[in-house]
Write a protein that holds these residues in place. Structure first.
Motif: not given
Length: 974
Positions: A442-444, A344-354
């Motif tokens: 790591d991804l960020m 969920l947090r990985r998905a939220v991060r891509f939604c918000s930042e990318v």
């Protein structure tokens, strides 16, 4: 499509129309159900039922394991299945099979996928399985035959396994050209369930995306994106034993699996799973809800800004979230729940930042996922609103942390020297305090071209694990940074430094929808403490104790673990100080902190408690009070508490007792607790003068000093009612002196299971219990193990005449005994199952001995007839074990007392077993031990025993010489 969709999947390939994913799935199920008599079963939930070794159901065969292992209950519905077909929901994230970090980087990895499968349980085998698969692919789905390649097991001489020529010949008879039928070794074409258990050769069907009449055999199993595996047919015909050898299974099974996503890609003539109608509606919905350009299918360096990767991540992850939440797995803090939280947090991060989407995009995709998958899995439709609520709630909790974490990374990168690694202590604070998954960190960093100092980070992980494993018990002092020495304490008091006001730790309320809301807290740093020394500041990287004027952190006391969390300086949101533990000493609350920057006395800070950990401790502490009351109710009023320890994971409770707690008493205690949970009683708390509290009849307290005033915790009865003169209220409910943090309603405990009970010393017992989801999981595991034990018990009652079969049953009882002893499950059920298993083990051992004796008698009669009372019998015979060989020798000597016997038994492994017995009339000149040693030495082996009986083993290469030695030795002694 205009064509009726009974069997025809699509017009000839290359036509304008393509079948939908729903049609493709339906055709598979109907083909096996209607044309080939399979029973259609629904998908099992992705939460494994009663299998603690699995985080998620990750293959279609998971629900059929009991059949393959032979542990299925003979009277269960599962045992009646012969031919089965279904489409199984699968998740591969975390654990051994983990595709999470690859999702988004390419066009074919997924965390959630659907596995189409057909099974035969002791019914059809290779001929029919291959024929059905070929018929479906070439006649129903109309895939061109020249694009298909099949592989088969090429054999393994080291295991004594020959090539699966039977399977090869089936494919050739079906018309597959010899150039398209390819042998492969063990790693490609031999499937095993685990280190032991059912296994066998498999045959895979591969598809060539390019075609055009070329021969692509050289690309099969070479990782080429042009030639991909689409279907795997496993033929379970062996069992891998503990010793590593393979034995034929009494029943042969077929287990096939074909990924729907990959099949749809082939039939819709696409090269990417994300270009099929399983994903395009979701990708379109993402585009409508964000500010990013439309999805183009780009990967690698061509994907500028990782926009296309973000599309794929979000589309994949929202499918996984929908399926898992529907099946009862919610984002959480351990096991599968922790993995889902990462997703969920990985998905939220891509939604918000990318993708630069506003909050709520992820939940807004749920109706589209339901539209795509709802027909196949109607449970998604029923739970759509709940899924959206849980996603929105978790997204809101993470977004503020995400923004803070992003600023921390930006600021740290700006301060870093060129060509250096990202500091481990900052990453640790993101990981431990803000809940950033390591792969997300790591991804960020990867996006900024920076690497984490992994070695230093792993050291911090190791330190934390050691601290947790060997940390202080409740009530014991902590490290030198958290336990004030007497001189420092005197200095603080002499300097008029006020004691810490920790009343804000009780400042929480029960909000709407049953969620707890914790009030924020601001404080001032009064003093720092490091290496038994008070100081005004601590430098970056230093671990120190921080004394504040006020705090909302709970310090370890009253048997409850301390809070964790972090603090930030006011006005400096991008510097985070993790709080690892909290302790109380002389009225001062000391927060153990790792300083990522210099921290000084006088700094103004804002405090953030790890709310999930706090809530778990509150749940377990309230449950401890329920358990205390239930034990007194069941075992008697004289039952007194002798200690307790509450953590976020479980609770421990020690109490005095006159004897072992029985199975019935454990069940009764759990039932009393269940009743109190069901009543959802209010939990009342108030501070009262100690003298007044001591007068309460029925008050529960341990033998320790209490502050004045003291805090009373009462379940269901307001504290003022408990305090009235002659009140008997405390006799009928739980009323305790307690400084801990508690739930406000007992219903939030949800469930309690006692998973351990033992006597520490005579007169004192200890129970360990879990609550909520952990309790539910323990009960599920217990039910499944009970079914397995019941299955073994029933099979034990059947007439078994085969020694290997009874030995396997005996081994199964032994393995089950170990699992029951070590698995978290209700203790009352563990005791019941252990009693049954102990009896079963005795029965199995007796049965094996009886069968061995019967076999030994038969062989002995044959040998006696052959040798007719000769003084020495030396021979080679088949025997499954040294135990049986020894029994045969014993039988011969019993029936012919004047005969000395030595028998050898060559084994399939190349070992030769040896057993001998010397007639008492030949003693002392003739020794069995010397005889066995002489023979086994000839075979480069070892032996031992007594003058009368001995046994040993050796190598088959020396067996003929050993027989000669045996005879010569005997002749020399007689």
């Amino acid at each position: 499509l205009e064509v009726p969709w009974r069997w025809r999947c699509s017009p000839r390939r290359g036509g304008a129309a393509c079948p939908s994913a729903g049609q493709i799935r339906a055709a598979f199920l109907r083909f096996f159900e209607e044309r080939h008599g399979h029973r259609r079963l629904p998908s099992a939930p992705v939460r494994p039922r009663g299998d603690p070794r699995l985080l998620f159901v990750n293959a279609g065969m998971n629900q059929f394991k009991p059949i393959f292992l032979g542990t299925v209950h003979p009277r269960s519905e599962l045992a009646q299945h012969r031919r089965v077909v279904n489409s199984q929901k699968c998740v591969r994230a975390g654990g051994k099979h983990n595709d999470l970090e690859d999702v988004g980087r390419d066009t074919y990895h997924h965390t959630f996928f659907e596995m189409l499968g057909n099974w035969s349980f002791g019914d059809y085998f290779k001929e029919e399985a291959c024929s059905m698969a070929w018929e479906l692919l070439t006649e129903v789905y109309e895939i061109p035959r020249d694009r298909l390649y099949v592989t088969y097991f090429g054999g393994d001489p080291s295991l004594g396994l020959s090539a699966d020529e039977e399977c090869r010949d089936v494919w050739l008879r079906l018309g597959v050209p010899a150039s398209h039928v390819l042998p492969f070794p063990l790693k490609d074409n031999f499937w095993e369930m685990g280190d032991t258990g059912p296994c066998g050769p498999c045959t895979e069907i591969h598809y060539d995306h390019v075609g055009g009449g070329r021969n692509a055999a050289a690309l099969v199993n070479q990782g080429s994106p042009d030639v991909v595996e689409i279907w795997n047919l496993v033929f379970m015909q062996y069992s891998r034993e503990v010793e590593g050898n393979l034995l034929p299974l009494p029943q042969h099974h077929v287990d096939t699996g074909m990924g729907l996503e990959r099949l749809v890609t082939v039939l819709q003539n696409k090269r990417s799973n994300y270009d099929t109608d399983l994903f395009t509606p979701i990708l379109d919905a993402i585009h409508k809800g964000c500010r990013a350009p439309r999805y183009q299918g780009l990967v690698g360096n061509a994907d500028i800004g990782r926009v296309n990767m973000a599309y794929r991540v979000v589309a994949d992850h929202v499918r996984t979230l929908c399926v898992c939440i529907t099946d009862g797995i919610y984002p959480g803090f351990s096991g599968a729940e922790l993995v889902l939280r990462r997703i969920l947090r990985r998905a939220v991060r891509f939604c918000s930042e990318v993708l630069q989407a506003p909050p709520g995009l992820l939940a807004s995709l749920v109706p589209t996922v339901v539209e795509v998958l709802g027909d196949a899995y109607p449970e998604l439709t029923r739970n759509a609103n709940q899924i959206k609520d849980i996603i929105n709630e978790n997204e809101a909790a993470f977004l503020s942390s995400l923004e803070r974490g992003r600023r921390i990374i930006e600021r740290t990168v700006q301060q870093m020297e060129p060509s250096t690694n990202f500091p481990a202590e900052v990453a640790w604070s993101l990981y431990g305090s803000l809940g950033f998954p390591l792969d997300l960190i790591d991804l960020m960093l990867e996006e900024k071209g920076i690497s984490l100092d992994s070695a230093a980070f792993n050291e911090l992980v190791l330190e934390d694990a050691k601290r947790k494993a060997g940390g202080s018990q409740a009530g014991e002092p902590g490290s030198t940074n958290t336990h004030l020495d007497v001189h420092s304490l005197a200095r603080l008091q002499g300097s008029k430094v006020p004691a810490t006001d920790d009343s804000p730790k009780y400042a929480y309320t029960l909000g709407q929808h049953g969620h707890y809301e914790f009030s924020p807290c601001q404080a001032t740093v009064l003093m720092l403490y490091r290496d038994q020394c008070l100081q005004k500041e601590a430098g970056a990287g230093q671990r120190c104790g921080v004394i504040l004027d006020r705090t909302n952190f709970y310090a370890q006391q009253g048997g409850q673990d301390s809070d964790q969390g972090y603090m930030i300086r006011l006005g400096q949101q991008d510097v985070l100080f993790p709080v690892e533990s909290v302790h109380l000493c002389g009225g001062y609350v000391i927060h153990e902190v790792t300083a990522v920057e210099t921290l000084r006395a006088g700094d103004q800070v804002q405090l953030f408690v790890d709310e999930a950990r706090r809530l778990a401790c509150m749940t377990n502490h309230t449950a401890t009070h329920l358990l205390n009351f239930a034990l007194r109710r069941v075992l008697g009023d004289s039952t007194e508490q002798r200690g307790s320890h509450v953590t976020a994971e479980r609770l421990r409770f020690d109490f005095d007792t006159k004897g072992h707690v029985t199975v019935e008493q454990l069940q009764q205690v759990e039932q009393v607790v269940q009743d109190l949970i069901q009543k959802n009683e209010a939990v009342h708390m108030a501070e009262v003068p100690l003298t007044l509290a001591r007068r309460v009849q029925g008050l529960r307290a341990v033998d320790e000093g209490y502050p004045d005033p003291v805090r009373i915790v009462s379940l269901g009865v307001p504290v003022e009612n408990v305090l009235t003169c002659d009140s008997k209220a405390a006799m009928q409910t739980s009323v305790e002196l307690c400084c801990g943090t508690h739930l406000l309603q007992t219903g939030s405990v949800e469930d309690l299971a006692i998973i351990s009970e033992r006597q520490l010393v005579k007169g004192i017992s200890r129970v360990i219990a879990v609550t909520g989801g952990r309790a539910k999981e323990a009960r599920e595991v217990g039910q499944c193990l009970a079914m397995e034990v019941d299955s073994v018990s029933l099979r034990m009652k059947q007439r078994i005449t085969s020694i290997p079969e009874m030995q396997n049953l005996s081994k199964e009882v032994g393995q089950l005994t170990k699992v029951v002893a070590s698995t978290a499950m209700p203790q009352w059920q563990r005791k019941e199952l252990q009693t049954i298993l102990k009896a079963l083990q005795r029965t199995a051992n007796t049965a094996v001995k009886k069968l061995e004796l019967q076999q030994a008698e038969k062989v002995a009669q044959i040998l006696l007839a052959k040798y007719c009372n000769q003084p020495v019998i030396i021979d080679t015979i088949p025997a499954d074990s040294l135990s049986i060989l020894m029994k045969i020798v014993n039988q011969l000597c019993d029936k012919s007392p004047g005969t000395s016997v030595l028998l050898l038994s060559p084994q399939a492994s190349g070992e030769v077993l040896c057993a001998c017995q010397v007639s008492k009339s030949c003693l002392p000149g003739f020794s069995a031990a010397d005889w066995a040693v002489a023979v086994c030495t000839q075979m480069e082996g070892k032996a031992g025993g007594s003058p009368i009986v001995a046994k040993g083993s050796g190598n088959a290469k020396g067996m003929q010489g050993a027989l000669t030695t045996a005879l010569e030795f005997a002749q020399s002694k007689l």
